[in-house]
Design a protein around this motif. Structure first.
Motif, PDB file in Angstrom:
ATOM      1  N   ARG A 182     -73.208  10.944  30.402  1.00  0.00           N
ATOM      2  CA  ARG A 182     -74.512  11.203  31.013  1.00  0.00           C
ATOM      3  C   ARG A 182     -74.548  10.677  32.441  1.00  0.00           C
ATOM      4  O   ARG A 182     -73.956   9.639  32.765  1.00  0.00           O
ATOM      5  CB  ARG A 182     -75.614  10.550  30.188  1.00  0.00           C
ATOM      6  CG  ARG A 182     -76.241  11.394  29.078  1.00  0.00           C
ATOM      7  CD  ARG A 182     -75.328  12.351  28.403  1.00  0.00           C
ATOM      8  NE  ARG A 182     -76.003  13.116  27.351  1.00  0.00           N
ATOM      9  CZ  ARG A 182     -75.371  13.905  26.519  1.00  0.00           C
ATOM     10  NH1 ARG A 182     -74.061  14.060  26.594  1.00  0.00           N
ATOM     11  NH2 ARG A 182     -76.031  14.578  25.594  1.00  0.00           N
ATOM     12  N   VAL A 183     -75.255  11.414  33.291  1.00  0.00           N
ATOM     13  CA  VAL A 183     -75.384  11.055  34.696  1.00  0.00           C
ATOM     14  C   VAL A 183     -76.860  11.073  35.075  1.00  0.00           C
ATOM     15  O   VAL A 183     -77.703  11.619  34.362  1.00  0.00           O
ATOM     16  CB  VAL A 183     -74.599  12.029  35.600  1.00  0.00           C
ATOM     17  CG1 VAL A 183     -73.123  12.011  35.269  1.00  0.00           C
ATOM     18  CG2 VAL A 183     -75.170  13.443  35.478  1.00  0.00           C
ATOM     19  N   TYR A 210     -79.951  12.404  37.396  1.00  0.00           N
ATOM     20  CA  TYR A 210     -80.253  13.680  38.036  1.00  0.00           C
ATOM     21  C   TYR A 210     -81.562  13.544  38.799  1.00  0.00           C
ATOM     22  O   TYR A 210     -82.337  12.610  38.588  1.00  0.00           O
ATOM     23  CB  TYR A 210     -80.342  14.803  36.997  1.00  0.00           C
ATOM     24  CG  TYR A 210     -81.568  14.714  36.108  1.00  0.00           C
ATOM     25  CD1 TYR A 210     -82.751  15.388  36.436  1.00  0.00           C
ATOM     26  CD2 TYR A 210     -81.556  13.947  34.945  1.00  0.00           C
ATOM     27  CE1 TYR A 210     -83.872  15.303  35.642  1.00  0.00           C
ATOM     28  CE2 TYR A 210     -82.676  13.855  34.139  1.00  0.00           C
ATOM     29  CZ  TYR A 210     -83.826  14.524  34.488  1.00  0.00           C
ATOM     30  OH  TYR A 210     -84.950  14.435  33.697  1.00  0.00           O
ATOM     31  N   ARG A 243     -80.749  18.556  38.876  1.00  0.00           N
ATOM     32  CA  ARG A 243     -79.308  18.517  39.127  1.00  0.00           C
ATOM     33  C   ARG A 243     -78.888  17.133  39.581  1.00  0.00           C
ATOM     34  O   ARG A 243     -79.656  16.383  40.180  1.00  0.00           O
ATOM     35  CB  ARG A 243     -78.895  19.541  40.181  1.00  0.00           C
ATOM     36  CG  ARG A 243     -79.586  19.421  41.527  1.00  0.00           C
ATOM     37  CD  ARG A 243     -78.769  20.055  42.638  1.00  0.00           C
ATOM     38  NE  ARG A 243     -77.497  19.346  42.826  1.00  0.00           N
ATOM     39  CZ  ARG A 243     -76.596  19.693  43.741  1.00  0.00           C
ATOM     40  NH1 ARG A 243     -76.796  20.739  44.515  1.00  0.00           N
ATOM     41  NH2 ARG A 243     -75.472  19.004  43.877  1.00  0.00           N
ATOM     42  N   GLY A 244     -77.633  16.807  39.264  1.00  0.00           N
ATOM     43  CA  GLY A 244     -77.050  15.570  39.729  1.00  0.00           C
ATOM     44  C   GLY A 244     -76.317  15.773  41.039  1.00  0.00           C
ATOM     45  O   GLY A 244     -76.564  16.731  41.773  1.00  0.00           O
ATOM     46  N   ARG A 293     -72.972  16.216  41.448  1.00  0.00           N
ATOM     47  CA  ARG A 293     -71.827  17.113  41.408  1.00  0.00           C
ATOM     48  C   ARG A 293     -72.262  18.554  41.677  1.00  0.00           C
ATOM     49  O   ARG A 293     -73.184  19.062  41.048  1.00  0.00           O
ATOM     50  CB  ARG A 293     -71.144  17.036  40.045  1.00  0.00           C
ATOM     51  CG  ARG A 293     -69.936  17.959  39.924  1.00  0.00           C
ATOM     52  CD  ARG A 293     -69.379  17.995  38.517  1.00  0.00           C
ATOM     53  NE  ARG A 293     -68.793  16.723  38.129  1.00  0.00           N
ATOM     54  CZ  ARG A 293     -68.208  16.512  36.943  1.00  0.00           C
ATOM     55  NH1 ARG A 293     -68.176  17.486  36.041  1.00  0.00           N
ATOM     56  NH2 ARG A 293     -67.689  15.340  36.658  1.00  0.00           N
ATOM     57  N   SER A 349     -72.169  22.726  41.647  1.00  0.00           N
ATOM     58  CA  SER A 349     -71.858  23.696  40.612  1.00  0.00           C
ATOM     59  C   SER A 349     -72.144  25.093  41.145  1.00  0.00           C
ATOM     60  O   SER A 349     -73.092  25.292  41.910  1.00  0.00           O
ATOM     61  CB  SER A 349     -72.703  23.437  39.352  1.00  0.00           C
ATOM     62  OG  SER A 349     -72.498  24.454  38.383  1.00  0.00           O
ATOM     63  N   ARG A 364     -78.661  15.770  32.338  1.00  0.00           N
ATOM     64  CA  ARG A 364     -77.962  14.483  32.229  1.00  0.00           C
ATOM     65  C   ARG A 364     -76.475  14.668  31.936  1.00  0.00           C
ATOM     66  O   ARG A 364     -75.678  13.761  32.161  1.00  0.00           O
ATOM     67  CB  ARG A 364     -78.610  13.614  31.148  1.00  0.00           C
ATOM     68  CG  ARG A 364     -80.010  13.133  31.493  1.00  0.00           C
ATOM     69  CD  ARG A 364     -80.555  12.158  30.455  1.00  0.00           C
ATOM     70  NE  ARG A 364     -81.945  11.820  30.735  1.00  0.00           N
ATOM     71  CZ  ARG A 364     -82.992  12.366  30.122  1.00  0.00           C
ATOM     72  NH1 ARG A 364     -82.793  13.267  29.162  1.00  0.00           N
ATOM     73  NH2 ARG A 364     -84.213  12.022  30.449  1.00  0.00           N
ATOM     74  N   THR A 365     -76.090  15.828  31.418  1.00  0.00           N
ATOM     75  CA  THR A 365     -74.666  16.088  31.197  1.00  0.00           C
ATOM     76  C   THR A 365     -73.990  16.605  32.460  1.00  0.00           C
ATOM     77  O   THR A 365     -72.795  16.916  32.440  1.00  0.00           O
ATOM     78  CB  THR A 365     -74.450  17.110  30.065  1.00  0.00           C
ATOM     79  OG1 THR A 365     -74.856  18.417  30.509  1.00  0.00           O
ATOM     80  CG2 THR A 365     -75.207  16.718  28.810  1.00  0.00           C
ATOM     81  N   GLY A 366     -74.733  16.735  33.552  1.00  0.00           N
ATOM     82  CA  GLY A 366     -74.176  17.187  34.818  1.00  0.00           C
ATOM     83  C   GLY A 366     -74.434  18.637  35.128  1.00  0.00           C
ATOM     84  O   GLY A 366     -74.030  19.129  36.196  1.00  0.00           O
ATOM     85  N   HIS A 421     -73.210  22.318  26.504  1.00  0.00           N
ATOM     86  CA  HIS A 421     -72.267  22.035  27.583  1.00  0.00           C
ATOM     87  C   HIS A 421     -70.877  22.535  27.219  1.00  0.00           C
ATOM     88  O   HIS A 421     -70.184  23.140  28.048  1.00  0.00           O
ATOM     89  CB  HIS A 421     -72.230  20.528  27.855  1.00  0.00           C
ATOM     90  CG  HIS A 421     -71.497  20.160  29.117  1.00  0.00           C
ATOM     91  ND1 HIS A 421     -72.114  19.621  30.204  1.00  0.00           N
ATOM     92  CD2 HIS A 421     -70.184  20.276  29.457  1.00  0.00           C
ATOM     93  CE1 HIS A 421     -71.241  19.406  31.165  1.00  0.00           C
ATOM     94  NE2 HIS A 421     -70.046  19.799  30.734  1.00  0.00           N
TER      95      HIS A 421
END
Length: 407
Positions: free
Chosen positions: A19-20, A22, A56-57, A59, A61, A85-87, A396
């Motif tokens: 998890r990240v 966002y 969005r985080g 990273r 996409s 949260r999964t990116g 995901h």
């Protein structure tokens, strides 16, 4: 790209995704449509406004998930922040009926989805858009994809012109049906209180034999097949009565030279599905005597229940079993892109037959039906956090296997 078609998640749960953090970025998707009648309070001039948020985080996409629901913005529903949260990059957008679905016409919602897909690709710069329909958002998303690939809708359910007939909808790259019914009109029909015989005063002339919540009703769970068949027949007949009423209202307006007039009304008793009282009907792990809105007897008359306030045009487009045009099961036959169908194993809103019907209707092989044991409809309760995380990991993983997400 995977072309396997497992009907269940046979190889176990996918690995948990880290998890990240966002961030949310609110924005508007605005276009203009000329219209005499205003269906949304507060709309200005001919502007059509959709209130969206990008989750969005850090990273980057090239793919974004687009979610839309008939009521409000889905960006705060449990699953979509968890996906962020999964990116993953996620857009949660309201449709033009941001203040409620009483006047909603599904044909317009498809136009709203198209505006958001186009904005995501042309302005935000995403190469690929995957449609995500959670709960009532499932059928509009599948319906949109079908109309973008092989359009069939040329008029509204009320028989009036629609811009869909002249609009080339941008094609999305995949569709996810997440704890979603086949359609709102099929779901509502299965929820209608079959004991109601007077639509103006539901407590006058109620047929106690079909009042699931009347202690004097001799029919008790588990219901006999004959009783259940009679109950379902009365539900369909009630839906048709309301449909004819709505059609007659609009026909009368046109005959009077008022083609843009509308009629608003209340539909009483919309939370009386025998499945909530009888867990042997389409069994899953749901709690007996309970619904996704709590006690179904209380919800049956609640102003917050499914489909309480509507208009003639909205009923015909959104709720009528006989005239509504957006149904995921019907639409799926025209979809060529990959599809994920996620069914919650303890869903207390969506019957088990609905996701199965949609899955079976998809004509190609790049489809998956995954059942998530233990998860209720809203992922509500202290024991549901792990199920929510599992749902996000499943999504995901599916996106990763189709080249829509990094591992």
């Amino acid at each position: 790209m995977s072309t396997e078609t497992p009907e269940r998640w046979e190889f176990g749960m996918p690995p948990q995704i880290a998890r990240v953090k966002y961030r949310r970025t609110p924005y508007l998707v605005v276009s203009r449509e000329k219209s005499v009648r205003k269906d949304v309070y507060g709309s200005i001039d001919d502007n059509i406004v959709r209130q969206a948020q990008l989750l969005r985080g850090e990273r980057p996409s090239d793919t974004v998930i687009l979610a839309m629901h008939p009521i409000g913005s889905p960006s705060y529903l449990p699953l979509f922040p968890e996906l962020a949260r999964t990116g993953l990059h996620v857009i949660g957008s309201a449709n033009r009926y941001a203040v409620g679905d009483a006047a909603l016409q599904m044909e317009n919602v498809l136009l709203d989805i198209g505006a958001c897909v186009r904005d995501a690709k042309e302005r935000l710069g995403y190469e690929k858009v995957v449609l995500a329909g959670w709960s009532g958002g499932g059928s509009p998303m599948m319906g949109y994809q079908a109309e973008s690939e092989k359009p069939t809708i040329v008029r509204t359910a009320a028989g009036e012109p629609t811009l869909l007939a002249d609009t080339e909808l941008p094609v999305a790259d995949g569709v996810m049906m997440l704890a979603a019914p086949r359609s709102r009109h099929r779901l509502l029909t299965e929820f209608l209180d079959a004991s109601v015989t007077d639509e103006v005063d539901p407590d006058r002339g109620r047929d106690s034999e079909f009042n699931l919540y009347d202690p004097a009703n001799s029919h008790k769970p588990p219901y006999s097949p004959d009783y259940l068949a009679a109950y379902r027949s009365r539900q369909r007949a009630r839906s048709l009565r309301i449909t004819r009423f709505a059609q007659e209202k609009l026909e009368a307006f046109r005959a009077e030279g008022r083609p843009d007039a509308e009629h608003s009304f209340v539909v009483h008793g919309t939370m009386a599905d025998p499945r909530w009282l009888d867990p042997t009907i389409e069994p899953n792990g749901r709690r007996p005597g309970w619904s996704y809105l709590g006690d179904p007897e209380v919800a049956n008359t609640s102003p917050g229940a499914l489909m309480r306030f509507t208009t003639a045009r909205s009923w015909l487009s959104q709720w009528s079993l006989d005239t509504a045009q957006v149904d995921a099961g019907d639409a799926a036959t025209r979809v060529t892109k990959p599809v994920l169908v996620l069914a919650n194993g303890c869903d207390d809103a969506v019957p088990t037959s609905h996701p199965r019907a949609v899955f079976d209707a998809i004509p190609h092989g790049d489809k998956e039906l995954v059942e998530l044991p233990g998860a209720n409809h809203y992922f509500s309760g202290t024991d549901q956090r792990s199920h929510l995380a599992d749902a996000a990991d499943i999504v995901h993983d599916w996106l990763h296997r189709h080249g829509f997400a990094e591992s």
